[in-house]
Design an enzyme around this catalytic site. Structure first.
Site, short mmCIF file in Angstrom:
data_model
loop_
_atom_site.label_atom_id
_atom_site.label_comp_id
_atom_site.label_asym_id
_atom_site.label_seq_id
_atom_site.Cartn_x
_atom_site.Cartn_y
_atom_site.Cartn_z
N HIS A 1 0.85 -1.19 0.00
CA HIS A 1 0.00 0.00 0.00
C HIS A 1 0.89 1.24 0.00
O HIS A 1 2.07 1.18 0.37
CB HIS A 1 -0.92 -0.01 1.22
CG HIS A 1 -2.03 -1.00 1.10
ND1 HIS A 1 -2.62 -1.59 2.18
CD2 HIS A 1 -2.66 -1.50 0.01
CE1 HIS A 1 -3.57 -2.41 1.77
NE2 HIS A 1 -3.60 -2.38 0.46
N LYS B 1 5.16 1.62 0.82
CA LYS B 1 6.06 1.43 -0.32
C LYS B 1 7.51 1.74 0.02
O LYS B 1 8.41 1.00 -0.38
CB LYS B 1 5.59 2.26 -1.51
CG LYS B 1 4.34 1.69 -2.16
CD LYS B 1 4.05 2.35 -3.47
CE LYS B 1 2.69 2.01 -4.03
NZ LYS B 1 2.24 0.66 -3.93
N SER C 1 -2.13 -1.39 -11.32
CA SER C 1 -2.15 -0.95 -9.92
C SER C 1 -3.26 -1.70 -9.20
O SER C 1 -4.25 -2.11 -9.82
CB SER C 1 -2.41 0.55 -9.85
OG SER C 1 -1.29 1.25 -10.33
N GLY C 2 -3.10 -1.85 -7.89
CA GLY C 2 -4.08 -2.60 -7.10
C GLY C 2 -5.52 -2.16 -7.33
O GLY C 2 -6.38 -3.00 -7.65
N ASP D 1 -4.35 -6.50 -8.02
CA ASP D 1 -4.46 -7.55 -6.99
C ASP D 1 -5.15 -8.77 -7.58
O ASP D 1 -4.74 -9.91 -7.32
CB ASP D 1 -5.25 -7.04 -5.78
CG ASP D 1 -4.57 -5.87 -5.07
OD1 ASP D 1 -3.33 -5.78 -5.12
OD2 ASP D 1 -5.29 -5.07 -4.46
N HIS E 1 -10.39 -0.52 -2.47
CA HIS E 1 -10.50 -1.82 -3.13
C HIS E 1 -10.30 -2.98 -2.14
O HIS E 1 -9.78 -4.02 -2.48
CB HIS E 1 -9.51 -1.91 -4.30
CG HIS E 1 -8.07 -1.81 -3.88
ND1 HIS E 1 -7.52 -0.68 -3.32
CD2 HIS E 1 -7.06 -2.71 -3.94
CE1 HIS E 1 -6.25 -0.89 -3.05
NE2 HIS E 1 -5.95 -2.12 -3.42
#
EC number: 4.2.3.3
Length: 120
Positions: free
Chosen positions: A8, A12, A54-55, A60, A87
């Site tokens: 997250h 990072k 990206s997530g 994911d 998300h």
């Protein structure tokens, strides 16, 4: 080994520090990551990283698909437990698919270090 790296936003920089510390170990493995995490790793290390979306844009879920098809052996997912994620259902699904397929997943540095030191 095939390793997925996810962090997250608030984690990072910590993940990058961890990866630099173990770069010599991780260099011998196949790495994948969500987009911004992978970009950060690629720009600051000599590691090759396959990047997914990206997530929040489905990354994911893409990594979850790789887990389900047997293409990931370990997941390092450094989550920010103090910040709500829009998300969150995708995150829960990723952790669930790790459990379903018996994939070790580290969600904090203590677990990540144990995996690196003892398995990799």
């Amino acid at each position: 080994m095939r390793i997925a790296l996810i962090a997250h936003d608030n984690k990072k920089d910590e993940l990058l520090h961890f990866i630099k510390r173990y770069e010599h170990v991780l260099a011998t493995h196949t790495l994948c990551a969500t987009n911004s995490t992978g970009r950060l790793i690629a720009e600051n290390t000599n590691l090759m990283v396959h990047r997914y979306q990206s997530g929040p844009l489905g990354g994911d879920q893409q990594i979850g698909s790789e887990i389900a098809t047997g293409n990931v052996d370990f997941v390092f997912f450094l989550r920010d437990p103090l910040t709500a994620q829009p998300h969150e259902p995708d995150i829960t699904a990723l952790l669930r698919i790790c459990d379903v397929h018996n994939i070790p997943v580290a969600t904090n540095f203590a677990t990540a270090e144990i995996l690196v030191e003892s398995v990799l």
